[in-house]
Scaffold this motif. Structure first.
Motif, PDB file in Angstrom:
ATOM      1  N   ILE A   1       0.854  -1.193   0.000  1.00 19.15           N
ATOM      2  CA  ILE A   1       0.000   0.000   0.000  1.00 19.15           C
ATOM      3  C   ILE A   1       0.888   1.241   0.000  1.00 19.15           C
ATOM      4  CG2 ILE A   1      -1.683   1.338   1.340  1.00 19.15           C
ATOM      5  CD1 ILE A   1      -2.903  -1.163   0.039  1.00 19.15           C
ATOM      6  N   GLU A   2       1.945   1.203   0.788  1.00 23.09           N
ATOM      7  CA  GLU A   2       2.888   2.323   0.856  1.00 23.09           C
ATOM      8  C   GLU A   2       3.423   2.656  -0.541  1.00 23.09           C
ATOM      9  OE1 GLU A   2       5.159   5.083   3.315  1.00 23.09           O
ATOM     10  OE2 GLU A   2       3.397   3.863   3.726  1.00 23.09           O
ATOM     11  N   ASP A   3       3.828   1.639  -1.294  1.00 21.01           N
ATOM     12  CA  ASP A   3       4.329   1.837  -2.654  1.00 21.01           C
ATOM     13  C   ASP A   3       3.238   2.383  -3.573  1.00 21.01           C
ATOM     14  OD1 ASP A   3       6.823   0.684  -1.916  1.00 21.01           O
ATOM     15  OD2 ASP A   3       6.083  -1.329  -2.436  1.00 21.01           O
ATOM     16  N   LEU A   4       2.069   1.791  -3.495  1.00 19.46           N
ATOM     17  CA  LEU A   4       0.975   2.172  -4.383  1.00 19.46           C
ATOM     18  C   LEU A   4       0.487   3.588  -4.118  1.00 19.46           C
ATOM     19  CD1 LEU A   4      -1.004  -1.191  -4.331  1.00 19.46           C
ATOM     20  CD2 LEU A   4       0.520  -0.354  -6.137  1.00 19.46           C
ATOM     21  N   GLU A   5       0.436   3.984  -2.857  1.00 14.13           N
ATOM     22  CA  GLU A   5       0.024   5.356  -2.543  1.00 14.13           C
ATOM     23  C   GLU A   5       1.038   6.359  -3.093  1.00 14.13           C
ATOM     24  OE1 GLU A   5      -0.846   5.552   1.669  1.00 14.13           O
ATOM     25  OE2 GLU A   5      -2.879   4.800   1.346  1.00 14.13           O
ATOM     26  N   ALA A   6       2.311   6.006  -3.096  1.00 17.28           N
ATOM     27  CA  ALA A   6       3.351   6.896  -3.628  1.00 17.28           C
ATOM     28  C   ALA A   6       3.243   7.037  -5.147  1.00 17.28           C
ATOM     29  CB  ALA A   6       4.735   6.376  -3.249  1.00 17.28           C
ATOM     30  N   GLN A   7       2.691   6.019  -5.802  1.00 12.66           N
ATOM     31  CA  GLN A   7       2.535   6.064  -7.260  1.00 12.66           C
ATOM     32  C   GLN A   7       1.369   6.954  -7.682  1.00 12.66           C
ATOM     33  OE1 GLN A   7       2.245   2.049  -8.813  1.00 12.66           O
ATOM     34  NE2 GLN A   7       4.037   1.405  -7.644  1.00 12.66           N
ATOM     35  N   ASP A   8       0.471   7.263  -6.773  1.00 11.97           N
ATOM     36  CA  ASP A   8      -0.678   8.122  -7.051  1.00 11.97           C
ATOM     37  C   ASP A   8      -1.497   7.606  -8.239  1.00 11.97           C
ATOM     38  OD1 ASP A   8      -2.345  10.260  -6.426  1.00 11.97           O
ATOM     39  OD2 ASP A   8      -1.353  11.594  -7.855  1.00 11.97           O
ATOM     40  N   ASN A   9      -1.799   6.304  -8.199  1.00 14.63           N
ATOM     41  CA  ASN A   9      -2.590   5.666  -9.247  1.00 14.63           C
ATOM     42  C   ASN A   9      -3.771   4.986  -8.565  1.00 14.63           C
ATOM     43  OD1 ASN A   9      -3.673   3.834 -11.118  1.00 14.63           O
ATOM     44  ND2 ASN A   9      -1.681   3.462 -12.084  1.00 14.63           N
ATOM     45  N   GLN A  10      -4.890   5.683  -8.472  1.00 15.62           N
ATOM     46  CA  GLN A  10      -6.049   5.202  -7.723  1.00 15.62           C
ATOM     47  C   GLN A  10      -6.553   3.853  -8.237  1.00 15.62           C
ATOM     48  OE1 GLN A  10      -7.144   6.622  -4.921  1.00 15.62           O
ATOM     49  NE2 GLN A  10      -8.715   5.084  -4.615  1.00 15.62           N
ATOM     50  N   ALA A  11      -6.582   3.678  -9.544  1.00 16.91           N
ATOM     51  CA  ALA A  11      -7.063   2.414 -10.105  1.00 16.91           C
ATOM     52  C   ALA A  11      -6.188   1.243  -9.646  1.00 16.91           C
ATOM     53  CB  ALA A  11      -7.098   2.491 -11.624  1.00 16.91           C
ATOM     54  N   LYS A  12      -4.885   1.429  -9.693  1.00 18.85           N
ATOM     55  CA  LYS A  12      -3.968   0.367  -9.261  1.00 18.85           C
ATOM     56  C   LYS A  12      -4.042   0.179  -7.750  1.00 18.85           C
ATOM     57  CE  LYS A  12       0.765  -1.263  -9.777  1.00 18.85           C
ATOM     58  NZ  LYS A  12       2.102  -0.971 -10.289  1.00 18.85           N
ATOM     59  N   LEU A  13      -4.253   1.270  -7.017  1.00 18.62           N
ATOM     60  CA  LEU A  13      -4.367   1.207  -5.557  1.00 18.62           C
ATOM     61  C   LEU A  13      -5.599   0.415  -5.141  1.00 18.62           C
ATOM     62  CD1 LEU A  13      -3.278   2.050  -2.799  1.00 18.62           C
ATOM     63  CD2 LEU A  13      -4.496   4.209  -3.053  1.00 18.62           C
ATOM     64  N   GLU A  14      -6.603   0.368  -5.961  1.00 23.39           N
ATOM     65  CA  GLU A  14      -7.789  -0.435  -5.675  1.00 23.39           C
ATOM     66  C   GLU A  14      -7.647  -1.846  -6.239  1.00 23.39           C
ATOM     67  OE1 GLU A  14     -11.323   1.655  -6.855  1.00 23.39           O
ATOM     68  OE2 GLU A  14     -10.717   3.453  -5.781  1.00 23.39           O
ATOM     69  N   ARG A  15      -7.123  -1.956  -7.445  1.00 21.55           N
ATOM     70  CA  ARG A  15      -7.019  -3.254  -8.120  1.00 21.55           C
ATOM     71  C   ARG A  15      -6.076  -4.222  -7.395  1.00 21.55           C
ATOM     72  NH1 ARG A  15      -5.459  -1.330 -12.651  1.00 21.55           N
ATOM     73  NH2 ARG A  15      -3.221  -1.648 -12.341  1.00 21.55           N
ATOM     74  N   THR A  16      -4.923  -3.738  -6.986  1.00 16.12           N
ATOM     75  CA  THR A  16      -3.900  -4.615  -6.396  1.00 16.12           C
ATOM     76  C   THR A  16      -4.348  -5.208  -5.059  1.00 16.12           C
ATOM     77  OG1 THR A  16      -2.204  -3.353  -7.559  1.00 16.12           O
ATOM     78  CG2 THR A  16      -1.459  -4.774  -5.758  1.00 16.12           C
ATOM     79  N   PRO A  17      -4.849  -4.418  -4.110  1.00 10.55           N
ATOM     80  CA  PRO A  17      -5.335  -5.026  -2.864  1.00 10.55           C
ATOM     81  C   PRO A  17      -6.538  -5.959  -3.084  1.00 10.55           C
ATOM     82  CG  PRO A  17      -4.992  -2.684  -2.557  1.00 10.55           C
ATOM     83  CD  PRO A  17      -4.840  -2.965  -4.017  1.00 10.55           C
ATOM     84  N   LYS A  18      -7.396  -5.639  -4.064  1.00 12.97           N
ATOM     85  CA  LYS A  18      -8.540  -6.520  -4.342  1.00 12.97           C
ATOM     86  C   LYS A  18      -8.052  -7.899  -4.758  1.00 12.97           C
ATOM     87  CE  LYS A  18     -10.986  -3.882  -7.194  1.00 12.97           C
ATOM     88  NZ  LYS A  18     -12.090  -3.349  -8.019  1.00 12.97           N
ATOM     89  N   GLN A  19      -7.051  -7.932  -5.638  1.00 13.49           N
ATOM     90  CA  GLN A  19      -6.530  -9.228  -6.073  1.00 13.49           C
ATOM     91  C   GLN A  19      -5.859  -9.957  -4.913  1.00 13.49           C
ATOM     92  OE1 GLN A  19      -7.197 -10.678  -9.073  1.00 13.49           O
ATOM     93  NE2 GLN A  19      -6.468 -12.430  -7.923  1.00 13.49           N
ATOM     94  N   TRP A  20      -5.123  -9.229  -4.094  1.00 13.10           N
ATOM     95  CA  TRP A  20      -4.481  -9.837  -2.926  1.00 13.10           C
ATOM     96  C   TRP A  20      -5.538 -10.445  -2.005  1.00 13.10           C
ATOM     97  CZ3 TRP A  20      -4.805  -8.637   2.340  1.00 13.10           C
ATOM     98  CH2 TRP A  20      -3.889  -9.310   3.158  1.00 13.10           C
ATOM     99  N   MET A  21      -6.612  -9.693  -1.770  1.00 11.55           N
ATOM    100  CA  MET A  21      -7.683 -10.201  -0.889  1.00 11.55           C
ATOM    101  C   MET A  21      -8.364 -11.419  -1.484  1.00 11.55           C
ATOM    102  SD  MET A  21      -9.354  -6.886   0.888  1.00 11.55           S
ATOM    103  CE  MET A  21      -8.766  -5.591  -0.173  1.00 11.55           C
ATOM    104  N   ARG A  22      -8.631 -11.381  -2.777  1.00  9.48           N
ATOM    105  CA  ARG A  22      -9.239 -12.564  -3.419  1.00  9.48           C
ATOM    106  C   ARG A  22      -8.339 -13.789  -3.226  1.00  9.48           C
ATOM    107  NH1 ARG A  22     -10.211  -8.810  -7.900  1.00  9.48           N
ATOM    108  NH2 ARG A  22     -12.367  -8.115  -7.705  1.00  9.48           N
ATOM    109  N   ASN A  23      -7.030 -13.603  -3.409  1.00 11.45           N
ATOM    110  CA  ASN A  23      -6.087 -14.712  -3.229  1.00 11.45           C
ATOM    111  C   ASN A  23      -6.085 -15.216  -1.782  1.00 11.45           C
ATOM    112  OD1 ASN A  23      -5.371 -14.452  -5.922  1.00 11.45           O
ATOM    113  ND2 ASN A  23      -3.499 -13.314  -5.492  1.00 11.45           N
ATOM    114  N   LYS A  24      -6.056 -14.293  -0.818  1.00 13.74           N
ATOM    115  CA  LYS A  24      -6.042 -14.691   0.596  1.00 13.74           C
ATOM    116  C   LYS A  24      -7.344 -15.369   0.984  1.00 13.74           C
ATOM    117  CE  LYS A  24      -1.972 -13.594   1.515  1.00 13.74           C
ATOM    118  NZ  LYS A  24      -1.021 -14.686   1.548  1.00 13.74           N
TER     119      LYS A  24
END
Length: 134
Positions: free
Chosen positions: A88-111
């Motif tokens: 999340i720290e990395d993604l927030e620094a990238q300032d890409n809202q779509a990726k900030l939502e997409r990446t944790p969603k995929q992580w949660m689906r996997n978990k």
């Protein structure tokens, strides 16, 4: 180890639903205030508690944080969310809202899938202990 008595599987499912419903989008009332992944949802044991009464060590998400990040101010922001190790720290620094939502969603689906498979694999095969049947 987490001291949060909520079920981690339900927490992850609720967090996923929250994100899918636009939970981290900008507020209509305060569009200038960014939302913080995990912290600005009911998943956080300190949600809406400015005093942060509970230490992060009591949170279920702490179990996913690498040892070297356990003492960060917001440890859940250092969970490796993909094979590239992005957090999340990395993604927030990238300032890409779509990726900030997409990446944790995929992580949660996997978990969620991992936990469901683990629970199904370790579920008792009998409804009653063997000694109760004799």
């Amino acid at each position: 180890m987490a001291k949060d008595d909520r079920d981690i599987l339900e927490l992850l499912k609720d967090e996923l639903a929250f994100i899918e419903q636009g939970g981290y989008g900008r507020s209509v009332r305060t569009p200038w205030l960014p939302k913080s992944a995990f912290q600005d949802s009911l998943t956080c044991i300190n949600y809406a508690d400015s005093d942060r009464a509970h230490p992060c060590s009591e949170c279920h998400l702490q179990d996913f944080v690498a040892d070297e990040h356990q003492t960060e101010q917001v440890p859940c922001h250092f969970i490796a969310l993909n094979d590239a190790g992005e957090t999340i720290e990395d993604l927030e620094a990238q300032d890409n809202q779509a990726k900030l939502e997409r990446t944790p969603k995929q992580w949660m689906r996997n978990k969620i899938t991992e936990i469901e498979v683990a629970r199904a694999t370790h579920a008792p095969t009998q409804a009653y202990p063997q000694e109760a049947l004799t």
